[in-house]
Scaffold this motif. Structure first.
Motif, PDB file in Angstrom:
ATOM      1  N   VAL A 121      22.322  44.384  66.017  1.00  9.20           N
ATOM      2  CA  VAL A 121      22.637  43.412  66.906  1.00  9.20           C
ATOM      3  C   VAL A 121      23.889  42.878  66.832  1.00  9.20           C
ATOM      4  O   VAL A 121      24.714  42.794  67.811  1.00  9.20           O
ATOM      5  CB  VAL A 121      21.397  42.269  66.803  1.00  9.20           C
ATOM      6  CG1 VAL A 121      21.876  41.086  67.625  1.00  9.20           C
ATOM      7  CG2 VAL A 121      20.198  42.764  67.004  1.00  9.20           C
ATOM      8  N   ALA A 122      24.473  42.546  65.507  1.00  6.36           N
ATOM      9  CA  ALA A 122      25.713  42.108  65.568  1.00  6.36           C
ATOM     10  C   ALA A 122      27.058  43.035  65.857  1.00  6.36           C
ATOM     11  O   ALA A 122      27.774  42.775  66.483  1.00  6.36           O
ATOM     12  CB  ALA A 122      25.933  41.939  63.755  1.00  6.36           C
ATOM     13  N   SER A 123      26.576  44.353  65.664  1.00 13.79           N
ATOM     14  CA  SER A 123      27.370  45.574  66.277  1.00 13.79           C
ATOM     15  C   SER A 123      27.349  45.476  67.710  1.00 13.79           C
ATOM     16  O   SER A 123      28.201  45.994  68.508  1.00 13.79           O
ATOM     17  CB  SER A 123      26.817  46.842  65.771  1.00 13.79           C
ATOM     18  OG  SER A 123      27.530  46.818  64.519  1.00 13.79           O
ATOM     19  N   GLY A 124      26.278  44.606  68.554  1.00 14.85           N
ATOM     20  CA  GLY A 124      26.139  44.814  69.958  1.00 14.85           C
ATOM     21  C   GLY A 124      24.939  45.305  70.712  1.00 14.85           C
ATOM     22  O   GLY A 124      24.831  45.310  71.853  1.00 14.85           O
ATOM     23  N   SER A 125      24.081  45.434  69.747  1.00 19.31           N
ATOM     24  CA  SER A 125      22.746  45.902  70.354  1.00 19.31           C
ATOM     25  C   SER A 125      22.058  44.887  71.231  1.00 19.31           C
ATOM     26  O   SER A 125      21.925  43.914  70.785  1.00 19.31           O
ATOM     27  CB  SER A 125      21.915  46.638  69.502  1.00 19.31           C
ATOM     28  OG  SER A 125      22.238  47.515  68.700  1.00 19.31           O
ATOM     29  N   ASN A 126      21.742  45.127  72.542  1.00 18.93           N
ATOM     30  CA  ASN A 126      21.074  44.034  73.048  1.00 18.93           C
ATOM     31  C   ASN A 126      19.440  44.261  73.550  1.00 18.93           C
ATOM     32  O   ASN A 126      19.022  43.505  74.088  1.00 18.93           O
ATOM     33  CB  ASN A 126      21.912  43.571  74.529  1.00 18.93           C
ATOM     34  CG  ASN A 126      22.202  44.931  75.367  1.00 18.93           C
ATOM     35  OD1 ASN A 126      21.600  45.832  75.156  1.00 18.93           O
ATOM     36  ND2 ASN A 126      23.035  44.914  76.344  1.00 18.93           N
ATOM     37  N   VAL A 127      19.173  45.341  72.935  1.00 19.06           N
ATOM     38  CA  VAL A 127      17.422  45.612  73.042  1.00 19.06           C
ATOM     39  C   VAL A 127      17.232  46.653  71.781  1.00 19.06           C
ATOM     40  O   VAL A 127      18.129  47.211  70.868  1.00 19.06           O
ATOM     41  CB  VAL A 127      17.023  46.640  74.170  1.00 19.06           C
ATOM     42  CG1 VAL A 127      15.780  46.787  74.106  1.00 19.06           C
ATOM     43  CG2 VAL A 127      17.716  45.668  75.449  1.00 19.06           C
ATOM     44  N   VAL A 128      15.899  46.232  70.964  1.00 26.52           N
ATOM     45  CA  VAL A 128      15.638  47.081  69.952  1.00 26.52           C
ATOM     46  C   VAL A 128      14.297  47.761  70.299  1.00 26.52           C
ATOM     47  O   VAL A 128      13.511  47.168  71.021  1.00 26.52           O
ATOM     48  CB  VAL A 128      15.324  45.765  68.829  1.00 26.52           C
ATOM     49  CG1 VAL A 128      14.812  46.759  67.701  1.00 26.52           C
ATOM     50  CG2 VAL A 128      16.595  45.141  68.346  1.00 26.52           C
ATOM     51  N   ALA A 129      14.267  48.958  69.804  1.00 23.62           N
ATOM     52  CA  ALA A 129      13.046  49.848  69.951  1.00 23.62           C
ATOM     53  C   ALA A 129      12.653  50.366  68.736  1.00 23.62           C
ATOM     54  O   ALA A 129      13.518  50.906  67.875  1.00 23.62           O
ATOM     55  CB  ALA A 129      13.373  51.154  70.704  1.00 23.62           C
ATOM     56  N   PHE A 130      11.613  49.621  67.902  1.00 29.02           N
ATOM     57  CA  PHE A 130      10.955  49.825  66.612  1.00 29.02           C
ATOM     58  C   PHE A 130       9.972  50.895  66.705  1.00 29.02           C
ATOM     59  O   PHE A 130       8.822  50.480  66.974  1.00 29.02           O
ATOM     60  CB  PHE A 130      11.022  48.482  66.299  1.00 29.02           C
ATOM     61  CG  PHE A 130      10.676  48.271  64.790  1.00 29.02           C
ATOM     62  CD1 PHE A 130       9.728  48.988  63.838  1.00 29.02           C
ATOM     63  CD2 PHE A 130      11.490  47.454  64.046  1.00 29.02           C
ATOM     64  CE1 PHE A 130       9.617  48.556  62.711  1.00 29.02           C
ATOM     65  CE2 PHE A 130      11.363  47.230  62.723  1.00 29.02           C
ATOM     66  CZ  PHE A 130      10.547  47.989  61.780  1.00 29.02           C
ATOM     67  N   THR A 131       9.879  51.854  65.909  1.00 31.78           N
ATOM     68  CA  THR A 131       8.869  52.762  65.764  1.00 31.78           C
ATOM     69  C   THR A 131       7.967  52.475  64.551  1.00 31.78           C
ATOM     70  O   THR A 131       8.715  51.926  63.684  1.00 31.78           O
ATOM     71  CB  THR A 131       9.126  54.177  65.803  1.00 31.78           C
ATOM     72  OG1 THR A 131       9.733  54.573  64.680  1.00 31.78           O
ATOM     73  CG2 THR A 131       9.920  54.466  67.101  1.00 31.78           C
ATOM     74  N   THR A 132       6.928  52.410  64.486  1.00 32.28           N
ATOM     75  CA  THR A 132       5.905  51.911  63.205  1.00 32.28           C
ATOM     76  C   THR A 132       4.931  52.948  63.149  1.00 32.28           C
ATOM     77  O   THR A 132       4.109  53.219  64.369  1.00 32.28           O
ATOM     78  CB  THR A 132       5.822  50.634  62.941  1.00 32.28           C
ATOM     79  OG1 THR A 132       5.258  50.271  62.001  1.00 32.28           O
ATOM     80  CG2 THR A 132       4.978  49.895  64.386  1.00 32.28           C
ATOM     81  N   GLY A 133       4.271  53.250  62.058  1.00 33.80           N
ATOM     82  CA  GLY A 133       3.048  54.080  61.783  1.00 33.80           C
ATOM     83  C   GLY A 133       1.981  53.146  61.285  1.00 33.80           C
ATOM     84  O   GLY A 133       0.953  53.262  61.424  1.00 33.80           O
ATOM     85  N   ARG A 134       2.429  52.432  60.250  1.00 35.30           N
ATOM     86  CA  ARG A 134       1.391  51.620  59.436  1.00 35.30           C
ATOM     87  C   ARG A 134       1.240  50.232  60.203  1.00 35.30           C
ATOM     88  O   ARG A 134       0.165  49.919  59.840  1.00 35.30           O
ATOM     89  CB  ARG A 134       2.176  51.350  58.107  1.00 35.30           C
ATOM     90  CG  ARG A 134       2.389  52.791  57.383  1.00 35.30           C
ATOM     91  CD  ARG A 134       1.363  53.481  56.942  1.00 35.30           C
ATOM     92  NE  ARG A 134       0.424  52.754  55.924  1.00 35.30           N
ATOM     93  CZ  ARG A 134      -0.566  53.204  55.316  1.00 35.30           C
ATOM     94  NH1 ARG A 134      -1.246  54.317  56.135  1.00 35.30           N
ATOM     95  NH2 ARG A 134      -1.410  52.682  54.508  1.00 35.30           N
ATOM     96  N   GLY A 135       2.423  49.816  60.952  1.00 34.94           N
ATOM     97  CA  GLY A 135       2.078  48.750  61.660  1.00 34.94           C
ATOM     98  C   GLY A 135       3.174  47.535  61.211  1.00 34.94           C
ATOM     99  O   GLY A 135       2.870  46.874  60.342  1.00 34.94           O
ATOM    100  N   SER A 136       4.143  47.509  61.978  1.00 38.90           N
ATOM    101  CA  SER A 136       5.104  46.497  61.737  1.00 38.90           C
ATOM    102  C   SER A 136       5.158  45.144  62.971  1.00 38.90           C
ATOM    103  O   SER A 136       5.033  45.500  64.168  1.00 38.90           O
ATOM    104  CB  SER A 136       6.632  46.830  61.936  1.00 38.90           C
ATOM    105  OG  SER A 136       7.544  45.778  61.579  1.00 38.90           O
TER     106      SER A 136
END
Length: 515
Positions: free
Chosen positions: A419-434
């Motif tokens: 985000v500090a680098s400039g990301s304005n959306v996050v896509a987060f994959t998870t198998g165990r559940g985050s």
């Protein structure tokens, strides 16, 4: 032998990812003595869901192959039908051919007139936000409570008067003093604070310090050419007169900022203004087969539409970095990535660690045996387009396309850097559940399997399980993810936003001596 022919209710029991592999992955729990007809083996032990089964003899010391890549080496003779996991597989060093730029290719860009759009907030400096927050940013942990109390002092009835403002968020951290004022740790913190202070998802920032800390606010502003003004205000507890007076002053500053922030309106912006953080956490064996390659396809689509996709977590591409160096646009870019890998090897060695101190217990329970296996699946998030840049932690990304940012594998610290680098959306994959959330950048959670999605649907935004369950193609699922990114960037709330998560996940990567 149990009656089974490799199918259960017409469904295959295993997944083969490449003809050259000597293991397959179970789609469900499989008992001992079950015949896997398509592999011509029978299980010699119970196989948990997502775990590996040997399809041929693997002698001690021989490589175990999945994705047609080495994921580890047999520590004992493995028989066809054996359960292949930590009890008989280990990591060891082996040569990787970096083959810089070998797989570089022309990107099939979408013509500008046909590119996707979203509804974003255009900032005076030309950057575009996907949210419209006011942030209270701390220079040091000593001002963390004051920042928290200040954000809490902004009551809902005040915010209701400014419907275009998403809220006020306090971002505090655990460092800022008791540290050297030079070196890697200090540079990391400075880049993160600068990146958040100028992030397009903030309409305004109030920076709060104690006053005597190593990380002086004035030094930060001077070093990063930041100027105080209506949208960037600063104060310290010592100068203002203590906690109560700081909160009172800060609240008056926020009351001045809110009308300015509310003037911002969403307007049509090209998808090229999106910078998507690619992240995974709580991974399992399905991560590399469903959600990660689908997210990789979405990343490819974003790049084709002129945008930027940011892969991170250097320890979690370890052993698969050669797949990225081959896609580098230049040898210089590829060598930057190799330099980061070598830095991490030295960093772990001097701290008494090693790069295979991963996967986590949860990853292993989900079927991931070594860091090589985890890395191959994690790298799939980066899609197939050229690697156009490699950046330090929190460093401003100044090129379009698919890029890599150095970070630890610890998800909150990694995403803080993205985000500090400039990301304005996050896509987060998870198998165990985050259950991760991230203010000011909306965080989408992508479930790798349907069982977990059904169990944790209140936290999961997209179920990628149908890739495995229903034969949905990676391309179709990736297109769904890309379209959801556009909707979220346009203001649709993610599950974590609906739950109010994201106030405590600001974790700058702390390295170096604490003094």
């Amino acid at each position: 032998m149990a009656e089974a022919d490799g199918n259960r209710g017409g469904e295959r029991l295993t997944v083969r990812l490449n003809p050259a592999d000597n293991v397959v992955t179970s789609r469900t729990e499989i008992a001992a003595n079950v015949k896997i007809a398509e592999e011509m083996v029978a299980t010699l032990a119970p196989i948990p869901r997502g775990h590996k089964i040997a399809t041929r003899k693997i002698g001690v010391g021989e490589p175990v192959r999945k994705y047609n890549q080495v994921i580890g080496f047999a520590t004992q003779d493995i028989r066809p039908g054996d359960h292949v996991h930590t009890q008989n597989v280990a990591m060891k060093d082996f040569e990787r051919d970096y083959a810089f730029c070998m797989d570089r290719h022309d990107t099939d860009y979408v013509p500008e007139k046909d590119r996707a759009t979203f509804q974003g907030f255009k900032r005076p400096n030309g950057r575009v936000g996907t949210r419209n927050y006011i942030g209270v940013l701390t220079s040091v942990n000593c001002s963390a409570s004051a920042a928290k109390y200040l954000a809490e002092a902004v009551k809902p009835e005040l915010l209701e008067k400014y419907p275009n403002v998403d809220g006020v968020v306090a971002l505090s951290h655990a460092t800022g003093c008791g540290m050297a004022d030079t070196g890697e740790g200090y540079a990391n913190l400075q880049r993160v604070l600068w990146g958040f202070a100028g992030h397009p998802n903030f309409a305004g920032i109030i920076m709060v310090g104690l006053g005597c800390e190593v990380n002086q606010i004035d030094f930060l502003l001077e070093a990063n050419q930041l100027e105080r003004g209506p949208r960037l205000r600063t104060m310290t507890l010592q100068e203002t007169g203590g906690t109560r007076k700081t909160i009172e002053k800060g609240l008056s500053l926020i009351e001045e900022m809110l009308p300015l922030a509310n003037q911002s309106r969403r307007e049509t912006c090209p998808a090229s203004e999106l910078t998507l953080a690619l992240q995974c956490g709580g991974s399992d064996a399905y991560s590399g087969m469903t959600a990660n390659p689908a997210l990789g396809y979405a990343a490819d689509l974003l790049v084709r539409h002129g945008g930027t996709a940011v892969l991170a977590e250097t320890p979690e591409i370890y052993g698969a970095e050669h797949l990225l160096t081959r896609r580098a646009v230049s040898k210089e870019v590829g060598e930057k990535l190799v330099e980061r890998i070598k830095w991490w090897e030295e960093y772990c060695a001097r701290n008494g660690g090693e790069m295979n101190n991963n996967p986590s217990p949860g990853n292993k329970a989900g079927g991931l045996t070594t860091i090589l296996e985890k890395s191959l699946g994690a790298t799939a998030k980066g899609g197939t387009t050229n690697l156009t840049g490699v950046y330090k932690y929190g460093e401003k990304i100044d090129t379009k396309g698919f890029v890599f940012m150095d970070s630890p594998g610890y998800d909150p610290a990694s995403i803080t850097g993205q985000v500090a680098s400039g990301s304005n959306v996050v896509a987060f994959t998870t198998g165990r559940g985050s259950c991760y959330g991230c203010k000011p950048a909306p965080s989408m959670k992508l479930a790798t399997n349907s069982a977990m999605y059904d169990r944790m649907s209140e936290d999961m935004d997209i179920n990628c399980g149908p890739v495995m369950d229903q034969g949905v193609s990676i391309e179709e699922m990736g297109t769904q993810i890309f379209e959801q990114v556009l909707r979220v960037a346009s203001g649709e709330k993610t599950k974590s936003e609906r739950l109010g998560i994201g106030d405590h996940e600001f974790i700058p990567w702390q390295i170096g001596a604490v003094m």
